[in-house]
Write a protein that holds these residues in place. Structure first.
Motif, PDB file in Angstrom:
ATOM      1  N   VAL A  18      -7.845 -30.910   7.235  1.00 19.44           N
ATOM      2  CA  VAL A  18      -6.779 -30.042   7.737  1.00 19.44           C
ATOM      3  C   VAL A  18      -5.894 -29.578   6.585  1.00 19.44           C
ATOM      4  N   TRP A  19      -5.248 -28.454   6.818  1.00 19.61           N
ATOM      5  CA  TRP A  19      -4.162 -28.019   5.950  1.00 19.61           C
ATOM      6  C   TRP A  19      -2.882 -28.531   6.590  1.00 19.61           C
ATOM      7  N   GLU A  20      -2.079 -29.257   5.845  1.00 22.51           N
ATOM      8  CA  GLU A  20      -0.749 -29.650   6.313  1.00 22.51           C
ATOM      9  C   GLU A  20       0.232 -28.672   5.691  1.00 22.51           C
ATOM     10  N   VAL A  21       0.803 -27.843   6.549  1.00 24.19           N
ATOM     11  CA  VAL A  21       1.681 -26.776   6.087  1.00 24.19           C
ATOM     12  C   VAL A  21       3.113 -27.113   6.480  1.00 24.19           C
ATOM     13  N   GLU A  22       4.009 -27.042   5.522  1.00 26.00           N
ATOM     14  CA  GLU A  22       5.427 -27.257   5.792  1.00 26.00           C
ATOM     15  C   GLU A  22       6.086 -25.892   5.949  1.00 26.00           C
ATOM     16  N   VAL A  23       6.789 -25.717   7.085  1.00 31.76           N
ATOM     17  CA  VAL A  23       7.505 -24.470   7.341  1.00 31.76           C
ATOM     18  C   VAL A  23       8.964 -24.786   7.621  1.00 31.76           C
ATOM     19  N   VAL A  24       9.830 -23.795   7.390  1.00 28.07           N
ATOM     20  CA  VAL A  24      11.266 -23.951   7.618  1.00 28.07           C
ATOM     21  C   VAL A  24      11.762 -22.758   8.418  1.00 28.07           C
ATOM     22  N   GLY A  45      17.127 -23.869   9.181  1.00 31.61           N
ATOM     23  CA  GLY A  45      16.914 -24.977   8.263  1.00 31.61           C
ATOM     24  C   GLY A  45      16.111 -26.129   8.835  1.00 31.61           C
ATOM     25  N   VAL A  46      15.563 -25.950  10.039  1.00 31.50           N
ATOM     26  CA  VAL A  46      14.748 -26.998  10.650  1.00 31.50           C
ATOM     27  C   VAL A  46      13.356 -26.959  10.010  1.00 31.50           C
ATOM     28  N   GLU A  47      12.882 -28.134   9.570  1.00 32.62           N
ATOM     29  CA  GLU A  47      11.577 -28.220   8.916  1.00 32.62           C
ATOM     30  C   GLU A  47      10.529 -28.732   9.902  1.00 32.62           C
ATOM     31  N   TYR A  48       9.347 -28.124   9.837  1.00 29.79           N
ATOM     32  CA  TYR A  48       8.217 -28.542  10.658  1.00 29.79           C
ATOM     33  C   TYR A  48       7.017 -28.760   9.765  1.00 29.79           C
ATOM     34  N   GLU A  49       6.147 -29.681  10.193  1.00 31.50           N
ATOM     35  CA  GLU A  49       4.858 -29.838   9.544  1.00 31.50           C
ATOM     36  C   GLU A  49       3.808 -29.404  10.558  1.00 31.50           C
ATOM     37  N   VAL A  50       3.031 -28.407  10.171  1.00 32.30           N
ATOM     38  CA  VAL A  50       2.020 -27.849  11.057  1.00 32.30           C
ATOM     39  C   VAL A  50       0.650 -28.231  10.509  1.00 32.30           C
ATOM     40  N   SER A  51      -0.175 -28.803  11.368  1.00 32.70           N
ATOM     41  CA  SER A  51      -1.527 -29.201  10.993  1.00 32.70           C
ATOM     42  C   SER A  51      -2.494 -28.114  11.444  1.00 32.70           C
ATOM     43  N   VAL A  52      -3.224 -27.542  10.466  1.00 35.15           N
ATOM     44  CA  VAL A  52      -4.155 -26.445  10.740  1.00 35.15           C
ATOM     45  C   VAL A  52      -5.561 -26.902  10.337  1.00 35.15           C
ATOM     46  N   ASP A  53      -6.520 -26.792  11.267  1.00 37.59           N
ATOM     47  CA  ASP A  53      -7.907 -27.157  10.976  1.00 37.59           C
ATOM     48  C   ASP A  53      -8.397 -26.313   9.801  1.00 37.59           C
ATOM     49  N   ALA A  54      -8.858 -26.962   8.744  1.00 41.59           N
ATOM     50  CA  ALA A  54      -9.244 -26.253   7.515  1.00 41.59           C
ATOM     51  C   ALA A  54     -10.565 -25.503   7.660  1.00 41.59           C
ATOM     52  N   ASN A  55     -11.322 -25.783   8.707  1.00 34.14           N
ATOM     53  CA  ASN A  55     -12.589 -25.083   8.904  1.00 34.14           C
ATOM     54  C   ASN A  55     -12.460 -23.915   9.866  1.00 34.14           C
ATOM     55  N   THR A  56     -11.626 -24.071  10.905  1.00 31.14           N
ATOM     56  CA  THR A  56     -11.537 -23.038  11.942  1.00 31.14           C
ATOM     57  C   THR A  56     -10.250 -22.229  11.894  1.00 31.14           C
ATOM     58  N   GLY A  57      -9.187 -22.781  11.329  1.00 32.62           N
ATOM     59  CA  GLY A  57      -7.899 -22.100  11.304  1.00 32.62           C
ATOM     60  C   GLY A  57      -7.078 -22.336  12.558  1.00 32.62           C
ATOM     61  N   VAL A  58      -7.551 -23.189  13.454  1.00 35.40           N
ATOM     62  CA  VAL A  58      -6.841 -23.499  14.696  1.00 35.40           C
ATOM     63  C   VAL A  58      -5.717 -24.487  14.405  1.00 35.40           C
ATOM     64  N   VAL A  59      -4.534 -24.208  14.955  1.00 32.57           N
ATOM     65  CA  VAL A  59      -3.394 -25.127  14.803  1.00 32.57           C
ATOM     66  C   VAL A  59      -3.659 -26.354  15.661  1.00 32.57           C
ATOM     67  N   ARG A  60      -3.675 -27.521  15.026  1.00 29.22           N
ATOM     68  CA  ARG A  60      -3.946 -28.785  15.731  1.00 29.22           C
ATOM     69  C   ARG A  60      -2.677 -29.454  16.240  1.00 29.22           C
ATOM     70  N   GLY A  61      -1.542 -29.151  15.620  1.00 23.25           N
ATOM     71  CA  GLY A  61      -0.306 -29.780  16.049  1.00 23.25           C
ATOM     72  C   GLY A  61       0.867 -29.356  15.182  1.00 23.25           C
ATOM     73  N   THR A  62       2.053 -29.508  15.750  1.00 24.75           N
ATOM     74  CA  THR A  62       3.294 -29.183  15.067  1.00 24.75           C
ATOM     75  C   THR A  62       4.268 -30.341  15.280  1.00 24.75           C
ATOM     76  N   ALA A  63       4.903 -30.788  14.213  1.00 25.57           N
ATOM     77  CA  ALA A  63       5.866 -31.879  14.320  1.00 25.57           C
ATOM     78  C   ALA A  63       7.109 -31.538  13.523  1.00 25.57           C
ATOM     79  N   GLU A  64       8.261 -31.763  14.153  1.00 24.60           N
ATOM     80  CA  GLU A  64       9.525 -31.541  13.464  1.00 24.60           C
ATOM     81  C   GLU A  64       9.741 -32.682  12.482  1.00 24.60           C
ATOM     82  N   ARG A  65      10.171 -32.328  11.269  1.00 29.57           N
ATOM     83  CA  ARG A  65      10.416 -33.340  10.237  1.00 29.57           C
ATOM     84  C   ARG A  65      11.876 -33.712  10.227  1.00 29.57           C
ATOM     85  N   ASP A  66      12.115 -34.972   9.910  1.00 29.11           N
ATOM     86  CA  ASP A  66      13.511 -35.459   9.828  1.00 29.11           C
ATOM     87  C   ASP A  66      14.135 -35.101   8.515  1.00 29.11           C
TER      88      ASP A  66
END
Length: 118
Positions: A87-93, A97-118
């Motif tokens: 997977v690609w672990e992508v950090e977005v803001v 100023g809220v930060e999220y870590e988004v997990s994207v399947d590296a083979n298909t490009g499908v978003v596997r999950g999103t989690a808010e970071r502390d």
């Protein structure tokens, strides 16, 4: 007396050769076992599954992550492994100023999950 030392040196040489052969054989067995079980890593410590090129590039993963968190900006992306999937672990803001870590399947490009970071 000289014969004794010659025989002793000869015996030590064969012990040394035997030890080297045993060490090489043990190392080869460990290497084969690591590859066979999939637990091997490359020289940077990354799992072997991360060594091959992913199906999508970093920019496409970042675009998918930004689409998953509307209004956000991608800050970073790195390859990782989740449950034997690359997977690609992508950090977005967000603008707030809220930060999220988004997990994207590296083979298909499908978003596997999103989690808010502390």
């Amino acid at each position: 007396m000289g014969t004794f030392f010659r025989h002793a040196a000869s015996a030590m040489r064969w012990l040394l050769v035997g030890a080297v052969v045993a060490a090489v054989a043990a190392g080869a067995c460990l290497g084969v076992a690591a590859v066979a079980t999939g637990s091997g890593t490359d020289h940077d410590g990354a799992p072997w599954s991360l060594v091959a090129a992913p199906g999508i590039d970093r920019q496409k993963a970042m675009d998918a992550a930004v689409a998953a968190v509307p209004g956000s900006t991608a800050v970073s992306a790195e390859l990782d492994s989740e449950r034997n999937t690359t997977v690609w672990e992508v950090e977005v803001v967000t603008p707030e100023g809220v930060e999220y870590e988004v997990s994207v399947d590296a083979n298909t490009g499908v978003v596997r999950g999103t989690a808010e970071r502390d």
